[in-house]
Design an enzyme around this catalytic site. Structure first.
Site, PDB file in Angstrom:
ATOM      1  N   TYR A   1       0.821  -1.216   0.000  1.00 19.14           N
ATOM      2  CA  TYR A   1       0.000   0.000   0.000  1.00 19.14           C
ATOM      3  C   TYR A   1       0.854   1.264   0.000  1.00 19.14           C
ATOM      4  CZ  TYR A   1      -3.968  -2.987   1.248  1.00 19.14           C
ATOM      5  OH  TYR A   1      -4.933  -3.953   1.262  1.00 19.14           O
TER       6      TYR A   1
ATOM      7  N   ASP B   1      -2.871 -18.244   1.930  1.00 18.30           N
ATOM      8  CA  ASP B   1      -3.985 -18.963   1.293  1.00 18.30           C
ATOM      9  C   ASP B   1      -4.541 -20.022   2.240  1.00 18.30           C
ATOM     10  OD1 ASP B   1      -1.419 -19.918   0.910  1.00 18.30           O
ATOM     11  OD2 ASP B   1      -1.847 -20.927  -0.981  1.00 18.30           O
TER      12      ASP B   1
ATOM     13  N   ASP C   1      -5.511  -6.965   5.755  1.00 17.73           N
ATOM     14  CA  ASP C   1      -6.708  -6.272   5.277  1.00 17.73           C
ATOM     15  C   ASP C   1      -7.771  -7.302   4.892  1.00 17.73           C
ATOM     16  OD1 ASP C   1      -8.422  -4.395   4.283  1.00 17.73           O
ATOM     17  OD2 ASP C   1      -7.148  -3.691   2.669  1.00 17.73           O
TER      18      ASP C   1
ATOM     19  N   LYS D   1       3.552 -15.329   2.876  1.00 18.60           N
ATOM     20  CA  LYS D   1       3.534 -16.088   1.620  1.00 18.60           C
ATOM     21  C   LYS D   1       5.007 -16.341   1.255  1.00 18.60           C
ATOM     22  CE  LYS D   1       1.234 -17.752  -1.959  1.00 18.60           C
ATOM     23  NZ  LYS D   1       0.430 -18.964  -1.854  1.00 18.60           N
TER      24      LYS D   1
ATOM     25  N   ASP E   1     -11.236  -8.889   7.372  1.00 19.84           N
ATOM     26  CA  ASP E   1     -12.630  -8.800   6.911  1.00 19.84           C
ATOM     27  C   ASP E   1     -13.262 -10.183   6.866  1.00 19.84           C
ATOM     28  OD1 ASP E   1     -12.537  -6.089   6.660  1.00 19.84           O
ATOM     29  OD2 ASP E   1     -13.169  -6.017   4.573  1.00 19.84           O
TER      30      ASP E   1
END
Ligand code: NAD
Length: 348
Positions: A136, A218, A242, A186, A246
């Protein structure tokens, strides 16, 4: 105690109003409020989503209670003028690098979870998400490839200091809970994640009582749905956090239920519901204010040293739910204000 109230856009002002009523009812000595525009509301009023006066208030305040930003009218503005830049700017300017998102299922809401009640009822975790780095904040842009095709790019990076400080928050959070920390990355594909994993392992030496595990993002997404009860504290980077936070929220019921804290190194913080400005229901009195009310409780606990008052708010929310108070997202018909009334009734 000065509390900066930044309601923002969409349902932000509606939910902040209810949290303010709850805080005022507690009548804590020396508690003062100052309000300032942020996001699309600020852009429309003064041409910038994070005006200097709002930033100054946020810096002066002991804590910040934030609603949400995001306004469809502003979607075509240049990126640096869009409402969402306000929250990124506040995080950067105030060095709010640690985002804490508790995901706990209120037993009364087991039916509202996207998971089977017997799976959902096990959810009791905190996701610690890094906020100041990652893709970001890396170099980004649009360019043309050699054969004239448009190409977008965003560079992902973390340095070891950034990883170490958020890893420490993860370990400390685990120490205060079940002493289990799962670091999500990852590392099988990304160099950024390899460094992340190496530094988390180094930092673990400072916290020998915490059981550390690692999981690829994942797999973490899958495990959050399959067996969420296995997680105590998750620590992860900005992008993965992020998305996973959620996801955890939907497992724990409605997005309208979950609070969050974004802290600097001195525990000063910005507190906000995890949801956005919900333009689809803004102005209709349908928003669930509980995530914001619970954010106010986190603010009292983490930044203002008022754990007892925080307990009172959380108990009042539980009591209101137990008494059957439900906004439409929870399958009921209460309006925003009426849900606020239900919490106030339980509080007093
Ligand atoms: P959203 O969280 O605003 O809404 C997603 C869905 O959840 C919508 O159907 C909405 O009606 C519902 N919802 C959200 N909060 C609710 C509440 N309190 N009570 C009942 N229902 C609720 O996410 P989105 O639609 O992806 O984004 C809308 C805008 O919000 C965008 O401009 C986005 O950039 C912004 N946003 C801001 C923040 C923030 O301010 N920190 C966070 C996420 C999204």
């Amino acid at each position: 105690m000065l509390i900066a109230l930044l309601p923002g856009d969409g349902i932000g002002p509606e939910v902040i109003a209810e949290a303010r009523r709850v805080l005022e009812t507690l009548a804590l000595p020396d508690m003062r409020f100052e309000e300032a525009p942020v996001g699309g509301a600020a852009y429309k009023a003064s041409g910038h989503p994070l005006p200097q006066a709002t930033l100054n208030l946020a810096k002066r305040a002991d804590a910040i209670l934030f609603g949400a930003v995001g306004d469809p009218d502003c979607d075509t503005l240049e990126r640096h003028l869009r409402p969402e830049q306000a929250i990124l700017g506040l995080r950067k300017e105030l060095e709010l690098f640690a985002n804490l998102r508790p995901a706990t299922l209120f037993p009364e809401l087991a039916d509202a979870s996207a998971l089977r009640p017997e799976v959902a009822s096990q959810i009791d975790m905190v996701i610690v998400r890094e906020l100041n780095g990652d893709v970001y904040f890396g170099e980004k842009g649009m360019r043309k490839t050699a054969d004239g095709k448009r190409e977008g790019y965003d560079i992902m990076s973390y340095n070891e200091d950034e990883v170490r400080r958020i890893a420490r928050v993860g370990f400390e959070t685990a120490m205060a809970r079940g002493k289990k920390l799962c670091s999500v990355d990852k590392a099988n594909v990304l160099e950024t994640s390899q460094l992340w994993r190496d530094v988390v392992i180094e930092t673990a030496k400072e916290f020998p009582k915490v059981a550390l595990s690692h999981m690829y993002v994942d797999n973490a997404a899958m495990q959050l749905v399959r067996n969420p009860g296995q997680f105590d504290v998750i620590v992860t980077g900005n992008l993965f956090g992020d998305i996973l936070s959620d996801q955890a929220s939907m497992c724990a019921g409605s997005i309208g239920m979950l609070p969050s804290a974004s802290l600097d190194a001195s525990q000063k913080g910005l507190y906000e519901p995890i949801h956005g400005s919900a333009p689809d229901i803004a102005g209709q009195g349908k928003a669930n204010p509980l995530a914001t009310i619970l954010s106010a409780a986190m603010m009292l606990r983490y930044s203002l040293g008022q754990a007892e008052a925080a307990d009172r708010i959380e108990a009042a929310v539980a009591a209101a739910l137990a008494a059957g108070a439900r906004t439409p997202d929870l399958g009921g018909s209460l309006r925003t204000r009426e849900m606020g009334d239900a919490v106030l009734a339980a509080l007093t």
